[in-house]
Design an enzyme around this catalytic site. Sequence first.
Site, mmCIF file in Angstrom:
data_model
loop_
_atom_site.group_PDB
_atom_site.id
_atom_site.type_symbol
_atom_site.label_atom_id
_atom_site.label_comp_id
_atom_site.label_asym_id
_atom_site.label_seq_id
_atom_site.Cartn_x
_atom_site.Cartn_y
_atom_site.Cartn_z
ATOM 1 N N GLU A 69 30.600 45.138 60.523
ATOM 2 C CA GLU A 69 31.205 46.466 60.474
ATOM 3 C C GLU A 69 30.789 47.242 61.719
ATOM 4 O OE1 GLU A 69 30.929 48.744 56.884
ATOM 5 O OE2 GLU A 69 31.803 47.128 55.671
ATOM 6 N N HIS B 57 34.648 53.642 60.607
ATOM 7 C CA HIS B 57 34.026 52.322 60.537
ATOM 8 C C HIS B 57 35.060 51.276 60.149
ATOM 9 C CE1 HIS B 57 33.626 53.118 56.170
ATOM 10 N NE2 HIS B 57 33.348 51.838 56.000
ATOM 11 N N HIS C 26 36.164 47.559 58.261
ATOM 12 C CA HIS C 26 35.902 46.595 57.193
ATOM 13 C C HIS C 26 36.330 45.233 57.710
ATOM 14 C CE1 HIS C 26 35.912 49.548 53.508
ATOM 15 N NE2 HIS C 26 34.867 49.696 54.283
ATOM 16 N N ASP D 68 30.464 53.520 50.494
ATOM 17 C CA ASP D 68 31.111 54.533 51.336
ATOM 18 C C ASP D 68 31.224 55.859 50.580
ATOM 19 O OD1 ASP D 68 31.431 52.718 53.409
ATOM 20 O OD2 ASP D 68 33.469 52.170 52.813
HETATM 21 ZN ZN ZN Z 1 33.209 50.847 54.229
#
Ligand code: ZN
Length: 135
Positions: free
Chosen positions: A28, A86, A88, A99
């Site tokens: 990530e 961010h 995935h 999250d």
């Molecule tokens: Zn996430």
Amino acid sequence: MKASKLDRVRVGPLATVLKMYAVASEVERVAIMLGVIEGSEARVYSLYEVENLKGSPVKFEADPWQVVQASKTAEKYGLEIVGVFHTHTSCPASPSPKDLEGMKAWPYVWIIACKDEVRAWVPSEGSAREIPLEE
Ligand code: ZN
């Protein structure tokens, strides 16, 4: 302006970049989004990538020292931190339980990208509400 009141995020030419981040990494990736809030709209002008201290394909923790640097950079250019981006490593680009926890601590716009989609979220009543992401 609380992030929960935002109804739209504009990313301009960064739209392409956001997707590329997701395609190009096996862990990530995290970036602080710098921009401005105008009315109920967040505008992202720049990304300040920070290290994912977890180095993990399924979770992230932004390096706090680098987040401070992002904040200083925003100030220098007359911008503010409008959110966190961010990736995935597998879709969907919707908030994980972790999250959602992070959104409570960091009540900004959250943009999440995976290889098939890029979506924007704001915290809302202990959960997350999707908002339109536009160029
Ligand atoms: Zn996430």
